[in-house]
Design a protein around this motif. Structure first.
Motif, PDB file in Angstrom:
ATOM      1  N   HIS A   1      -8.416 -18.121 -14.391  1.00 33.47           N
ATOM      2  CA  HIS A   1      -9.186 -17.330 -13.433  1.00 33.47           C
ATOM      3  C   HIS A   1      -8.520 -15.969 -13.338  1.00 33.47           C
ATOM      4  N   LEU A   2      -9.173 -15.056 -12.622  1.00 35.87           N
ATOM      5  CA  LEU A   2      -8.720 -13.673 -12.597  1.00 35.87           C
ATOM      6  C   LEU A   2      -8.049 -13.343 -11.269  1.00 35.87           C
ATOM      7  N   HIS A   3      -6.922 -13.995 -11.015  1.00 38.31           N
ATOM      8  CA  HIS A   3      -6.058 -13.646  -9.893  1.00 38.31           C
ATOM      9  C   HIS A   3      -4.787 -12.997 -10.429  1.00 38.31           C
ATOM     10  N   ALA A   4      -4.144 -12.201  -9.571  1.00 34.01           N
ATOM     11  CA  ALA A   4      -3.055 -11.338 -10.019  1.00 34.01           C
ATOM     12  C   ALA A   4      -1.900 -12.097 -10.658  1.00 34.01           C
ATOM     13  N   ASP A   5      -1.630 -13.322 -10.185  1.00 34.42           N
ATOM     14  CA  ASP A   5      -0.498 -14.075 -10.727  1.00 34.42           C
ATOM     15  C   ASP A   5      -0.870 -14.920 -11.929  1.00 34.42           C
TER      16      ASP A   5
ATOM     17  N   ARG B   1     -15.847 -13.613 -14.452  1.00 36.62           N
ATOM     18  CA  ARG B   1     -15.863 -12.142 -14.570  1.00 36.62           C
ATOM     19  C   ARG B   1     -17.065 -11.552 -13.846  1.00 36.62           C
ATOM     20  N   GLU B   2     -18.211 -12.200 -13.944  1.00 35.13           N
ATOM     21  CA  GLU B   2     -19.405 -11.659 -13.304  1.00 35.13           C
ATOM     22  C   GLU B   2     -19.301 -11.724 -11.785  1.00 35.13           C
ATOM     23  N   PHE B   3     -18.627 -12.733 -11.273  1.00 30.67           N
ATOM     24  CA  PHE B   3     -18.422 -12.799  -9.825  1.00 30.67           C
ATOM     25  C   PHE B   3     -17.625 -11.590  -9.342  1.00 30.67           C
ATOM     26  N   TRP B   4     -16.498 -11.326  -9.992  1.00 31.17           N
ATOM     27  CA  TRP B   4     -15.656 -10.223  -9.537  1.00 31.17           C
ATOM     28  C   TRP B   4     -16.314  -8.869  -9.769  1.00 31.17           C
ATOM     29  N   ALA B   5     -17.182  -8.784 -10.759  1.00 32.47           N
ATOM     30  CA  ALA B   5     -17.889  -7.524 -11.001  1.00 32.47           C
ATOM     31  C   ALA B   5     -18.767  -7.145  -9.819  1.00 32.47           C
ATOM     32  N   GLY B   6     -19.247  -8.145  -9.079  1.00 32.43           N
ATOM     33  CA  GLY B   6     -20.114  -7.874  -7.933  1.00 32.43           C
ATOM     34  C   GLY B   6     -19.447  -8.079  -6.590  1.00 32.43           C
ATOM     35  N   TYR B   7     -18.126  -8.239  -6.586  1.00 33.43           N
ATOM     36  CA  TYR B   7     -17.393  -8.562  -5.362  1.00 33.43           C
ATOM     37  C   TYR B   7     -16.813  -7.288  -4.758  1.00 33.43           C
ATOM     38  N   PRO B   8     -16.946  -7.094  -3.443  1.00 35.62           N
ATOM     39  CA  PRO B   8     -16.359  -5.896  -2.824  1.00 35.62           C
ATOM     40  C   PRO B   8     -14.839  -6.014  -2.762  1.00 35.62           C
TER      41      PRO B   8
ATOM     42  N   GLU C   1     -10.874  -5.244  -2.272  1.00 28.89           N
ATOM     43  CA  GLU C   1      -9.925  -4.450  -1.507  1.00 28.89           C
ATOM     44  C   GLU C   1      -9.011  -3.721  -2.493  1.00 28.89           C
ATOM     45  N   ASP C   2      -8.203  -2.800  -1.969  1.00 25.44           N
ATOM     46  CA  ASP C   2      -7.394  -1.943  -2.841  1.00 25.44           C
ATOM     47  C   ASP C   2      -6.477  -2.737  -3.761  1.00 25.44           C
ATOM     48  N   ALA C   3      -5.847  -3.797  -3.241  1.00 25.66           N
ATOM     49  CA  ALA C   3      -4.887  -4.555  -4.051  1.00 25.66           C
ATOM     50  C   ALA C   3      -5.576  -5.221  -5.236  1.00 25.66           C
ATOM     51  N   ARG C   4      -6.749  -5.804  -5.004  1.00 23.49           N
ATOM     52  CA  ARG C   4      -7.453  -6.460  -6.110  1.00 23.49           C
ATOM     53  C   ARG C   4      -7.985  -5.426  -7.100  1.00 23.49           C
ATOM     54  N   ARG C   5      -8.440  -4.304  -6.583  1.00 19.19           N
ATOM     55  CA  ARG C   5      -8.926  -3.252  -7.474  1.00 19.19           C
ATOM     56  C   ARG C   5      -7.795  -2.759  -8.375  1.00 19.19           C
ATOM     57  N   GLN C   6      -6.588  -2.637  -7.808  1.00 25.56           N
ATOM     58  CA  GLN C   6      -5.433  -2.225  -8.603  1.00 25.56           C
ATOM     59  C   GLN C   6      -5.146  -3.240  -9.702  1.00 25.56           C
ATOM     60  N   MET C   7      -5.228  -4.533  -9.367  1.00 26.66           N
ATOM     61  CA  MET C   7      -4.967  -5.582 -10.358  1.00 26.66           C
ATOM     62  C   MET C   7      -5.959  -5.501 -11.514  1.00 26.66           C
ATOM     63  N   PHE C   8      -7.231  -5.300 -11.213  1.00 22.66           N
ATOM     64  CA  PHE C   8      -8.216  -5.170 -12.288  1.00 22.66           C
ATOM     65  C   PHE C   8      -7.940  -3.919 -13.118  1.00 22.66           C
TER      66      PHE C   8
END
Length: 302
Positions: free
Chosen positions: A121-125, A154-161, A163-170
């Motif tokens: 999955h696409l989490h930072a760790d 990937r499609e879920f996160w593409a449409g997910y609002p 926050e700054d920390a997750r945006r930085q990770m992507f």
């Protein structure tokens, strides 16, 4: 600070040798934050969790590590950990400087040799070593690999609002891989899908919508890499205990219960993505739930 890598712990699954590539221990505060219902009282009621998976005070032990193996000639890495030099809100993940790549190389998987990177999955760790910092730019760590994750993820996160920390990770760990043309999105049906010889993705949604576990099968033997469907063995005793970051807690519990029921009292080896050493074991029925019977690793055969 880095230290000289030691031999990677490993388990034999038929003709496949699965190596654990250590990144870092997670601090004691991780357990109460991540699994708030796994209180000290709950943990203390299960003596089989001690000493490996919890201490005498009921503090959970958790790790960050990944798994690497060769399957029919393909060099496979499952998840990529936290990564070095990453700007992260979680202080335990921020600006790490570990010897992970040296450990991976010492186990026989130099970055250029990896053919397939599977992201549960696409989490930072779990995506941090997708990239590394080179002359101020984030570049794919595994330039010759196909990086695979669920299309739903990937499609879920593409449409997910975000926050700054997750945006930085992507920005630093996902988008550079996409821009290099290395990210491969896979449809994962309910029965799972084989993505390479011996390697199958098993849908385990809930923690994230497209979360997958990874099954390795060879010569009549089977191993299951959990990802974050199961964070800690205490969840075998209490499958209702979920993580604070589960997107859909009810679905996560359903996936966990179904997965545990499919593994219980079989010869399947379970490899926990965040399980502290001995990391692996077999699921056995225990009362109205389960427990983990550890299977200690040894150094990989020469």
């Amino acid at each position: 600070m880095t230290t000289a890598p030691t031999a990677a712990p490993a388990w034999t699954v038929g003709d496949v040798i699965v190596h654990r590539i250590d990144e870092t221990l997670l601090p004691p505060a991780t357990g109460p934050w991540l699994l708030p219902d796994a209180t000290a009282t709950v943990v203390a009621a299960h003596d089989w969790l001690r000493p490996h998976f919890a201490d005498e005070e009921g503090v959970l032990h958790l790790d960050s590590h990944t798994f690497a193996f060769v399957a029919d000639g393909l060099r496979v890495l499952v998840d990529t950990g936290i990564g070095n030099d990453k700007e992260r809100a979680n202080p335990a993940w921020h600006a790490l400087d570990t010897d992970y790549l040296q450990r991976l190389t010492a186990a026989g998987f130099p970055p250029e040799s990896v053919d397939l990177v599977v992201l549960t999955h696409l989490h930072a760790d779990h995506v941090g070593w997708n990239t590394r910092l080179v002359d101020g730019d984030w570049v794919p760590t595994f330039p010759n690999a196909r990086y695979v994750t669920s299309r739903t993820e990937r499609e879920f996160w593409a449409g997910y609002p975000m926050e700054d920390a997750r945006r930085q990770m992507f920005h630093d760990s996902v988008i550079p891989v996409e821009e290099a043309g290395l990210l491969d999105l896979v449809d994962v049906p309910a029965e799972g899908v084989e993505i390479a010889p011996y390697v199958r993705l098993i849908p385990t949604p809930g923690h994230t919508p497209g979360h997958v576990a990874v099954e390795v099968s060879s010569a009549g033997h089977r191993a299951l890499i959990t990802g974050d469907c199961i964070h800690h063995p205490v969840q075998l005793a209490h499958p209702s205990i979920g993580a604070c970051v589960d997107i859909d807690p009810a679905l996560s519990e359903t996936s966990r219960r179904e997965l545990l029921a499919s593994l219980a009292d079989t010869d399947a080896l379970v490899l926990g993505t965040h399980f502290a050493p001995p990391t692996a074991g077999r699921v056995t029925t225990h009362g109205n739930a389960y427990r983990l019977t550890p299977t200690p690793a040894g150094p990989a055969p020469a």
